[in-house]
Design a protein around this motif. Structure first.
Motif, PDB file in Angstrom:
ATOM      1  N   ARG A 153      -7.528 -11.370 -38.229  1.00  0.00           N
ATOM      2  CA  ARG A 153      -8.341 -12.555 -38.530  1.00  0.00           C
ATOM      3  C   ARG A 153      -9.571 -12.180 -39.355  1.00  0.00           C
ATOM      4  NH1 ARG A 153      -6.697 -16.959 -35.585  1.00  0.00           N
ATOM      5  NH2 ARG A 153      -5.344 -16.523 -33.783  1.00  0.00           N
ATOM      6  N   ASP A 154     -10.248 -11.105 -38.964  1.00  0.00           N
ATOM      7  CA  ASP A 154     -11.428 -10.666 -39.712  1.00  0.00           C
ATOM      8  C   ASP A 154     -11.042 -10.222 -41.118  1.00  0.00           C
ATOM      9  OD1 ASP A 154     -12.838 -11.168 -37.429  1.00  0.00           O
ATOM     10  OD2 ASP A 154     -13.042  -9.069 -36.833  1.00  0.00           O
ATOM     11  N   LEU A 155      -9.941  -9.482 -41.228  1.00  0.00           N
ATOM     12  CA  LEU A 155      -9.510  -9.001 -42.540  1.00  0.00           C
ATOM     13  C   LEU A 155      -9.074 -10.154 -43.435  1.00  0.00           C
ATOM     14  CD1 LEU A 155      -7.498  -5.819 -41.473  1.00  0.00           C
ATOM     15  CD2 LEU A 155      -9.744  -5.887 -42.568  1.00  0.00           C
ATOM     16  N   THR A 156      -8.439 -11.162 -42.847  1.00  0.00           N
ATOM     17  CA  THR A 156      -8.011 -12.320 -43.635  1.00  0.00           C
ATOM     18  C   THR A 156      -9.213 -13.112 -44.135  1.00  0.00           C
ATOM     19  OG1 THR A 156      -5.967 -12.469 -42.338  1.00  0.00           O
ATOM     20  CG2 THR A 156      -6.594 -14.409 -43.614  1.00  0.00           C
ATOM     21  N   LEU A 157     -10.207 -13.296 -43.280  1.00  0.00           N
ATOM     22  CA  LEU A 157     -11.423 -13.984 -43.703  1.00  0.00           C
ATOM     23  C   LEU A 157     -12.129 -13.196 -44.794  1.00  0.00           C
ATOM     24  CD1 LEU A 157     -13.398 -16.316 -43.352  1.00  0.00           C
ATOM     25  CD2 LEU A 157     -14.501 -15.028 -41.505  1.00  0.00           C
ATOM     26  N   TYR A 158     -12.161 -11.881 -44.644  1.00  0.00           N
ATOM     27  CA  TYR A 158     -12.766 -11.024 -45.671  1.00  0.00           C
ATOM     28  C   TYR A 158     -12.029 -11.169 -47.002  1.00  0.00           C
ATOM     29  CZ  TYR A 158     -13.472  -6.686 -48.289  1.00  0.00           C
ATOM     30  OH  TYR A 158     -13.701  -5.762 -49.288  1.00  0.00           O
ATOM     31  N   ALA A 159     -10.699 -11.288 -46.947  1.00  0.00           N
ATOM     32  CA  ALA A 159      -9.910 -11.413 -48.171  1.00  0.00           C
ATOM     33  C   ALA A 159     -10.146 -12.745 -48.865  1.00  0.00           C
ATOM     34  CB  ALA A 159      -8.425 -11.243 -47.847  1.00  0.00           C
ATOM     35  N   PHE A 160     -10.247 -13.830 -48.074  1.00  0.00           N
ATOM     36  CA  PHE A 160     -10.402 -15.151 -48.658  1.00  0.00           C
ATOM     37  C   PHE A 160     -11.847 -15.475 -49.025  1.00  0.00           C
ATOM     38  CE2 PHE A 160      -6.218 -15.957 -46.742  1.00  0.00           C
ATOM     39  CZ  PHE A 160      -5.608 -16.670 -47.763  1.00  0.00           C
ATOM     40  N   ASP A 161     -12.786 -15.111 -48.158  1.00  0.00           N
ATOM     41  CA  ASP A 161     -14.172 -15.514 -48.375  1.00  0.00           C
ATOM     42  C   ASP A 161     -15.121 -14.499 -47.736  1.00  0.00           C
ATOM     43  OD1 ASP A 161     -16.538 -16.779 -48.843  1.00  0.00           O
ATOM     44  OD2 ASP A 161     -15.961 -18.704 -47.974  1.00  0.00           O
ATOM     45  N   THR A 163     -18.145 -13.904 -48.384  1.00  0.00           N
ATOM     46  CA  THR A 163     -19.477 -14.483 -48.175  1.00  0.00           C
ATOM     47  C   THR A 163     -19.561 -15.188 -46.824  1.00  0.00           C
ATOM     48  OG1 THR A 163     -19.741 -14.814 -50.566  1.00  0.00           O
ATOM     49  CG2 THR A 163     -21.208 -16.058 -49.108  1.00  0.00           C
ATOM     50  N   HIS A 164     -18.519 -15.956 -46.492  1.00  0.00           N
ATOM     51  CA  HIS A 164     -18.484 -16.636 -45.194  1.00  0.00           C
ATOM     52  C   HIS A 164     -18.376 -15.618 -44.065  1.00  0.00           C
ATOM     53  CE1 HIS A 164     -17.807 -19.721 -42.239  1.00  0.00           C
ATOM     54  NE2 HIS A 164     -16.623 -19.219 -41.917  1.00  0.00           N
ATOM     55  N   ALA A 165     -17.600 -14.556 -44.296  1.00  0.00           N
ATOM     56  CA  ALA A 165     -17.471 -13.507 -43.283  1.00  0.00           C
ATOM     57  C   ALA A 165     -18.845 -12.898 -42.976  1.00  0.00           C
ATOM     58  CB  ALA A 165     -16.505 -12.430 -43.761  1.00  0.00           C
ATOM     59  N   HIS A 166     -19.636 -12.668 -44.020  1.00  0.00           N
ATOM     60  CA  HIS A 166     -20.980 -12.124 -43.819  1.00  0.00           C
ATOM     61  C   HIS A 166     -21.867 -13.125 -43.086  1.00  0.00           C
ATOM     62  CE1 HIS A 166     -24.593  -9.787 -44.621  1.00  0.00           C
ATOM     63  NE2 HIS A 166     -25.168 -10.874 -45.120  1.00  0.00           N
ATOM     64  N   ALA A 167     -21.698 -14.416 -43.385  1.00  0.00           N
ATOM     65  CA  ALA A 167     -22.537 -15.452 -42.779  1.00  0.00           C
ATOM     66  C   ALA A 167     -22.321 -15.569 -41.277  1.00  0.00           C
ATOM     67  CB  ALA A 167     -22.277 -16.797 -43.454  1.00  0.00           C
ATOM     68  N   ILE A 168     -21.116 -15.266 -40.805  1.00  0.00           N
ATOM     69  CA  ILE A 168     -20.837 -15.386 -39.367  1.00  0.00           C
ATOM     70  C   ILE A 168     -21.004 -14.063 -38.631  1.00  0.00           C
ATOM     71  CG2 ILE A 168     -19.257 -17.311 -39.743  1.00  0.00           C
ATOM     72  CD1 ILE A 168     -16.930 -15.407 -39.284  1.00  0.00           C
ATOM     73  N   GLY A 169     -21.573 -13.065 -39.308  1.00  0.00           N
ATOM     74  CA  GLY A 169     -21.907 -11.819 -38.627  1.00  0.00           C
ATOM     75  C   GLY A 169     -20.980 -10.656 -38.883  1.00  0.00           C
ATOM     76  N   LEU A 170     -19.963 -10.841 -39.707  1.00  0.00           N
ATOM     77  CA  LEU A 170     -19.070  -9.737 -40.041  1.00  0.00           C
ATOM     78  C   LEU A 170     -19.637  -8.959 -41.220  1.00  0.00           C
ATOM     79  CD1 LEU A 170     -15.609 -11.558 -39.809  1.00  0.00           C
ATOM     80  CD2 LEU A 170     -16.677 -10.102 -38.088  1.00  0.00           C
ATOM     81  N   SER A 171     -19.291  -7.704 -41.302  1.00  0.00           N
ATOM     82  CA  SER A 171     -19.763  -6.860 -42.395  1.00  0.00           C
ATOM     83  C   SER A 171     -18.644  -6.653 -43.409  1.00  0.00           C
ATOM     84  CB  SER A 171     -20.234  -5.501 -41.865  1.00  0.00           C
ATOM     85  OG  SER A 171     -20.541  -4.633 -42.943  1.00  0.00           O
ATOM     86  N   PRO A 172     -18.721  -7.282 -44.584  1.00  0.00           N
ATOM     87  CA  PRO A 172     -17.685  -7.089 -45.599  1.00  0.00           C
ATOM     88  C   PRO A 172     -17.521  -5.624 -45.995  1.00  0.00           C
ATOM     89  CG  PRO A 172     -19.049  -8.981 -46.163  1.00  0.00           C
ATOM     90  CD  PRO A 172     -19.713  -8.298 -45.009  1.00  0.00           C
ATOM     91  N   LYS A 173     -18.624  -4.875 -46.035  1.00  0.00           N
ATOM     92  CA  LYS A 173     -18.521  -3.453 -46.399  1.00  0.00           C
ATOM     93  C   LYS A 173     -17.709  -2.680 -45.361  1.00  0.00           C
ATOM     94  CE  LYS A 173     -22.750  -3.074 -49.156  1.00  0.00           C
ATOM     95  NZ  LYS A 173     -24.043  -2.363 -49.317  1.00  0.00           N
ATOM     96  N   ARG A 174     -17.968  -2.970 -44.092  1.00  0.00           N
ATOM     97  CA  ARG A 174     -17.219  -2.268 -43.043  1.00  0.00           C
ATOM     98  C   ARG A 174     -15.750  -2.668 -43.045  1.00  0.00           C
ATOM     99  NH1 ARG A 174     -21.331  -2.481 -37.775  1.00  0.00           N
ATOM    100  NH2 ARG A 174     -22.990  -1.187 -38.701  1.00  0.00           N
ATOM    101  N   LEU A 175     -15.474  -3.948 -43.280  1.00  0.00           N
ATOM    102  CA  LEU A 175     -14.081  -4.391 -43.330  1.00  0.00           C
ATOM    103  C   LEU A 175     -13.369  -3.779 -44.530  1.00  0.00           C
ATOM    104  CD1 LEU A 175     -14.505  -8.151 -42.351  1.00  0.00           C
ATOM    105  CD2 LEU A 175     -13.515  -6.325 -40.954  1.00  0.00           C
ATOM    106  N   GLY A 176     -14.073  -3.683 -45.654  1.00  0.00           N
ATOM    107  CA  GLY A 176     -13.482  -3.024 -46.818  1.00  0.00           C
ATOM    108  C   GLY A 176     -13.218  -1.554 -46.558  1.00  0.00           C
ATOM    109  N   ALA A 177     -14.163  -0.903 -45.875  1.00  0.00           N
ATOM    110  CA  ALA A 177     -13.979   0.507 -45.526  1.00  0.00           C
ATOM    111  C   ALA A 177     -12.818   0.680 -44.550  1.00  0.00           C
ATOM    112  CB  ALA A 177     -15.266   1.069 -44.925  1.00  0.00           C
ATOM    113  N   LEU A 178     -12.681  -0.275 -43.627  1.00  0.00           N
ATOM    114  CA  LEU A 178     -11.567  -0.229 -42.681  1.00  0.00           C
ATOM    115  C   LEU A 178     -10.235  -0.324 -43.410  1.00  0.00           C
ATOM    116  CD1 LEU A 178     -10.428  -0.272 -39.790  1.00  0.00           C
ATOM    117  CD2 LEU A 178     -10.742  -2.762 -39.802  1.00  0.00           C
ATOM    118  N   LEU A 179     -10.148  -1.234 -44.376  1.00  0.00           N
ATOM    119  CA  LEU A 179      -8.912  -1.366 -45.152  1.00  0.00           C
ATOM    120  C   LEU A 179      -8.601  -0.089 -45.921  1.00  0.00           C
ATOM    121  CD1 LEU A 179      -8.728  -4.950 -46.720  1.00  0.00           C
ATOM    122  CD2 LEU A 179      -7.093  -3.856 -45.186  1.00  0.00           C
ATOM    123  N   LEU A 180      -9.634   0.538 -46.484  1.00  0.00           N
ATOM    124  CA  LEU A 180      -9.416   1.780 -47.224  1.00  0.00           C
ATOM    125  C   LEU A 180      -8.960   2.901 -46.291  1.00  0.00           C
ATOM    126  CD1 LEU A 180     -12.476   1.667 -49.639  1.00  0.00           C
ATOM    127  CD2 LEU A 180     -10.076   1.343 -50.227  1.00  0.00           C
ATOM    128  N   GLY A 181      -9.544   2.953 -45.098  1.00  0.00           N
ATOM    129  CA  GLY A 181      -9.102   3.951 -44.131  1.00  0.00           C
ATOM    130  C   GLY A 181      -7.654   3.735 -43.715  1.00  0.00           C
TER     131      GLY A 181
END
Length: 287
Positions: A153-161, A163-181
């Motif tokens: 769910r977090d990764l899907t929100l990061y993929a679609f939006d 900015t919204h992911a950041h607004a609700i407290g998620l870290s786009p940088k961390r999610l991007g790093a997670l995907l790269l890992g």
């Protein structure tokens, strides 16, 4: 039945089928996010950049996954540095970094004394998968798949939006790093099947094929692994009876299915959409 059962009488074929099925599922699920975000070139870069890490891990006796993860992070960092500190654009930075690291891996292979043929890392050695290799693939595959499912769910929100992911407290940088890992881990899983050169195909083709078949991401996550597993098993059987390279045949089968979907998909296919328009026109004329 004899056609289906004969290859299963050989232990190496059973191990090859099991390894390919696991790699196919993990790569296909991850490919859905890579295609959606537009990280196809990044997938190519990371899958090739891990080669020196895998070779160095072999030299020091460390797990392949550790070396791959380290060099995946190095590759991403170098891409960011080149992009942000020069006039070079991101696509050029990716090309420079991944080709340089891939070449470094080739150099390390050429100078590393080994009782095994390290060229199998490049081209794959599906029929030579051992029991320890299979265990490593199972462990890494389960870990990567579990993280993808838990964080879907977090990764899907990061993929679609993002900015919204950041607004609700998620870290786009961390999610991007997670995907790269996860990309690095998945690349190691696929190394055992098709090698570094063809890993990117398993990381992109299933997701791209599913993307042409549905507009819902939840369905993509089901369609992509199903297509990938069916193509992988079919490719292995074809390689057995046609006496061809197994890893390459798996990718060729996936490419053939993508071509069929690209042409005949009812909603997105090149020919399928034209046929649908022709049927609608005939229906209007008839009315």
């Amino acid at each position: 039945m004899e056609f289906l059962l004969e290859p299963l009488t050989y232990d190496f074929m059973v191990r090859a089928l099991a390894t390919t099925a696991i790699a196919a599922v993990v790569c296909a699920v991850l490919s859905c996010w890579l295609v959606l975000i537009g990280w196809s070139l990044m997938g190519d870069a990371v899958s090739h950049a891990v080669l020196p890490g895998v070779v160095l891990a072999y030299i020091v006796g460390a797990p392949f996954a550790l070396g791959a993860l380290v060099f995946a992070l190095i590759a991403v960092t170098l891409i960011g540095v080149v992009r942000n500190t020069s006039r070079v654009k991101e696509d050029a930075a990716i090309g420079i970094v991944f080709t340089s690291l891939f070449a470094l891996g080739l150099v390390l292979i050429s100078v590393t004394p080994s009782q095994t043929d390290l060229n199998h890392i490049i081209f794959g050695n599906l029929l030579g998968v051992s029991v320890p290799d299979l265990i490593q693939v199972v462990i890494l595959g389960v870990v990567a798949f579990a993280i993808l499912i838990v964080k879907r769910r977090d990764l899907t929100l990061y993929a679609f939006d993002p900015t919204h992911a950041h607004a609700i407290g998620l870290s786009p940088k961390r999610l991007g790093a997670l995907l790269l890992g996860l990309l690095a881990l998945t690349s190691v899983v696929a190394l055992q099947t098709v090698g570094v050169v063809l890993v990117v195909a398993m990381l992109i083709i299933p997701g791209a094929t599913a993307y042409l078949l549905t507009d819902r991401f939840s369905r993509m996550l089901l369609i992509a692994p199903i297509i990938s597993v069916v193509c992988s098993v079919t490719g292995i059987y074809l390689s057995y009876y046609l006496d061809t390279a197994s890893g390459a045949m798996v990718v060729v089968t996936q490419g053939a299915v993508f071509a069929v979907v690209y042409l005949f998909s009812p909603r997105q296919g090149l020919i399928g959409t034209r046929l649908a328009k022709a049927r609608r026109k005939r229906a209007i004329v008839t009315v």
